[in-house]
Design a protein around this motif. Structure first.
Motif, PDB file in Angstrom:
ATOM      1  N   SER A  42     -22.189   1.289  -5.712  1.00 24.94           N
ATOM      2  CA  SER A  42     -20.772   1.105  -6.006  1.00 24.94           C
ATOM      3  C   SER A  42     -20.447   1.403  -7.463  1.00 24.94           C
ATOM      4  N   VAL A  43     -21.459   1.560  -8.290  1.00 24.98           N
ATOM      5  CA  VAL A  43     -21.253   1.835  -9.708  1.00 24.98           C
ATOM      6  C   VAL A  43     -21.103   3.336  -9.911  1.00 24.98           C
ATOM      7  N   GLY A  44     -20.136   3.719 -10.712  1.00 21.91           N
ATOM      8  CA  GLY A  44     -19.992   5.111 -11.094  1.00 21.91           C
ATOM      9  C   GLY A  44     -19.162   5.964 -10.166  1.00 21.91           C
ATOM     10  N   ARG A  45     -18.613   5.398  -9.105  1.00 17.97           N
ATOM     11  CA  ARG A  45     -17.753   6.213  -8.241  1.00 17.97           C
ATOM     12  C   ARG A  45     -16.543   6.659  -9.036  1.00 17.97           C
ATOM     13  N   GLY A  46     -15.989   5.755  -9.837  1.00 16.76           N
ATOM     14  CA  GLY A  46     -15.012   6.055 -10.855  1.00 16.76           C
ATOM     15  C   GLY A  46     -13.764   6.807 -10.467  1.00 16.76           C
ATOM     16  N   HIS A  47     -13.285   6.696  -9.280  1.00 16.29           N
ATOM     17  CA  HIS A  47     -12.020   7.341  -8.951  1.00 16.29           C
ATOM     18  C   HIS A  47     -11.084   6.343  -8.302  1.00 16.29           C
ATOM     19  N   LEU A  48      -9.830   6.547  -8.551  1.00 20.03           N
ATOM     20  CA  LEU A  48      -8.802   5.723  -7.925  1.00 20.03           C
ATOM     21  C   LEU A  48      -7.948   6.614  -7.047  1.00 20.03           C
ATOM     22  N   ASP A  49      -7.343   6.024  -6.073  1.00 20.14           N
ATOM     23  CA  ASP A  49      -6.430   6.739  -5.188  1.00 20.14           C
ATOM     24  C   ASP A  49      -5.069   6.065  -5.319  1.00 20.14           C
ATOM     25  N   PRO A  50      -4.309   6.376  -6.391  1.00 18.71           N
ATOM     26  CA  PRO A  50      -3.060   5.652  -6.633  1.00 18.71           C
ATOM     27  C   PRO A  50      -2.029   5.839  -5.525  1.00 18.71           C
ATOM     28  N   LEU A  51      -1.930   7.042  -4.965  1.00 18.62           N
ATOM     29  CA  LEU A  51      -0.941   7.272  -3.908  1.00 18.62           C
ATOM     30  C   LEU A  51      -1.310   6.504  -2.642  1.00 18.62           C
ATOM     31  N   GLY A  52      -2.586   6.502  -2.276  1.00 16.59           N
ATOM     32  CA  GLY A  52      -3.031   5.742  -1.118  1.00 16.59           C
ATOM     33  C   GLY A  52      -2.862   4.250  -1.337  1.00 16.59           C
ATOM     34  N   SER A  53      -3.186   3.781  -2.540  1.00 16.02           N
ATOM     35  CA  SER A  53      -3.026   2.358  -2.862  1.00 16.02           C
ATOM     36  C   SER A  53      -1.566   1.942  -2.784  1.00 16.02           C
ATOM     37  N   LEU A  54      -0.689   2.774  -3.324  1.00 10.83           N
ATOM     38  CA  LEU A  54       0.739   2.481  -3.284  1.00 10.83           C
ATOM     39  C   LEU A  54       1.257   2.461  -1.842  1.00 10.83           C
ATOM     40  N   ALA A  55       0.807   3.421  -1.027  1.00 16.61           N
ATOM     41  CA  ALA A  55       1.276   3.506   0.358  1.00 16.61           C
ATOM     42  C   ALA A  55       0.847   2.293   1.177  1.00 16.61           C
ATOM     43  N   VAL A  56      -0.410   1.889   1.075  1.00 20.07           N
ATOM     44  CA  VAL A  56      -0.877   0.758   1.878  1.00 20.07           C
ATOM     45  C   VAL A  56      -0.280  -0.553   1.362  1.00 20.07           C
ATOM     46  N   THR A  57      -0.088  -0.671   0.047  1.00 22.88           N
ATOM     47  CA  THR A  57       0.525  -1.877  -0.507  1.00 22.88           C
ATOM     48  C   THR A  57       1.974  -2.002  -0.057  1.00 22.88           C
ATOM     49  N   LEU A  74      12.160  -4.244   9.190  1.00 23.86           N
ATOM     50  CA  LEU A  74      11.190  -4.298   8.106  1.00 23.86           C
ATOM     51  C   LEU A  74       9.780  -4.022   8.640  1.00 23.86           C
ATOM     52  N   VAL A  75       9.486  -4.528   9.829  1.00 20.09           N
ATOM     53  CA  VAL A  75       8.198  -4.238  10.466  1.00 20.09           C
ATOM     54  C   VAL A  75       8.113  -2.744  10.768  1.00 20.09           C
ATOM     55  N   ALA A  76       9.192  -2.168  11.275  1.00 20.28           N
ATOM     56  CA  ALA A  76       9.217  -0.735  11.576  1.00 20.28           C
ATOM     57  C   ALA A  76       9.010   0.092  10.314  1.00 20.28           C
ATOM     58  N   LEU A  77       9.658  -0.306   9.224  1.00 23.45           N
ATOM     59  CA  LEU A  77       9.471   0.383   7.950  1.00 23.45           C
ATOM     60  C   LEU A  77       8.010   0.298   7.517  1.00 23.45           C
ATOM     61  N   GLY A  78       7.406  -0.869   7.672  1.00 25.86           N
ATOM     62  CA  GLY A  78       6.001  -1.039   7.321  1.00 25.86           C
ATOM     63  C   GLY A  78       5.083  -0.157   8.146  1.00 25.86           C
ATOM     64  N   VAL A  79       5.379  -0.024   9.435  1.00 25.90           N
ATOM     65  CA  VAL A  79       4.566   0.833  10.301  1.00 25.90           C
ATOM     66  C   VAL A  79       4.698   2.297   9.869  1.00 25.90           C
ATOM     67  N   VAL A  80       5.913   2.711   9.515  1.00 26.63           N
ATOM     68  CA  VAL A  80       6.120   4.080   9.023  1.00 26.63           C
ATOM     69  C   VAL A  80       5.333   4.294   7.725  1.00 26.63           C
ATOM     70  N   LEU A  81       5.403   3.314   6.820  1.00 23.44           N
ATOM     71  CA  LEU A  81       4.654   3.410   5.566  1.00 23.44           C
ATOM     72  C   LEU A  81       3.151   3.425   5.810  1.00 23.44           C
ATOM     73  N   LEU A  82       2.694   2.681   6.805  1.00 19.54           N
ATOM     74  CA  LEU A  82       1.277   2.696   7.163  1.00 19.54           C
ATOM     75  C   LEU A  82       0.875   4.074   7.689  1.00 19.54           C
ATOM     76  N   GLY A  83       1.756   4.687   8.466  1.00 13.52           N
ATOM     77  CA  GLY A  83       1.521   6.069   8.907  1.00 13.52           C
ATOM     78  C   GLY A  83       1.448   7.015   7.718  1.00 13.52           C
ATOM     79  N   GLY A  84       2.302   6.764   6.720  1.00 12.13           N
ATOM     80  CA  GLY A  84       2.257   7.559   5.499  1.00 12.13           C
ATOM     81  C   GLY A  84       0.930   7.401   4.779  1.00 12.13           C
ATOM     82  N   PHE A  85       0.401   6.202   4.787  1.00 12.16           N
ATOM     83  CA  PHE A  85      -0.921   5.957   4.187  1.00 12.16           C
ATOM     84  C   PHE A  85      -1.982   6.791   4.888  1.00 12.16           C
ATOM     85  N   VAL A  86      -1.949   6.810   6.213  1.00 10.79           N
ATOM     86  CA  VAL A  86      -2.941   7.583   6.973  1.00 10.79           C
ATOM     87  C   VAL A  86      -2.815   9.069   6.617  1.00 10.79           C
ATOM     88  N   VAL A  87      -1.586   9.576   6.542  1.00 14.25           N
ATOM     89  CA  VAL A  87      -1.375  10.991   6.197  1.00 14.25           C
ATOM     90  C   VAL A  87      -1.906  11.275   4.789  1.00 14.25           C
TER      91      VAL A  87
END
Length: 115
Positions: A42-57, A74-87
């Motif tokens: 787990s050491v040294g992977r050193g990358h972040l996925d800001p767009l993925g983190s933002l989408a799932v959050t 609001l649940v429907a919006l969350g499901v759409v955003l979750l789909g966006g995370f997958v994409v």
């Protein structure tokens, strides 16, 4: 575990109820340091996925209150955003999540019961 209520009570009594949340910071730092020593991969992977983190959050921030307060849009919006995370993750060159793991039945649903 048995000391937690006592420590929480002391912190709340001495510094107010908000202080009980601050105890997680040093505990988290100690656990993070221990993990870095014990799990070298787990050491040294050193990358972040800001767009993925933002989408799932954003998805979880919509789904959880939507379910708690029974707000369907609001649940429907969350499901759409979750789909966006997958994409986002499927298109990412360094994704947060390896969706290939879901093809492994043991990982996706757990081990089969013994015969």
């Amino acid at each position: 575990m048995t000391a937690s209520p006592v420590i929480g009570g002391l912190l709340a009594g001495l510094y107010g109820w908000r202080a009980i949340f601050l105890i997680n910071v040093p505990i988290g730092l100690v656990v993070l340091a221990a993990l870095r020593q014990r799990i070298p991969e787990s050491v040294g992977r050193g990358h972040l996925d800001p767009l993925g983190s933002l989408a799932v959050t954003a998805a979880l921030f919509a789904i959880i209150p939507g379910l708690i307060h029974e707000i369907p849009w609001l649940v429907a919006l969350g499901v759409v955003l979750l789909g966006g995370f997958v994409v986002v993750e499927l298109r990412s060159t360094r994704p947060m999540m390896d969706f290939g793991l879901l093809r492994d039945r043991t990982f996706a649903v757990g081990p089969s019961p013994p015969s």
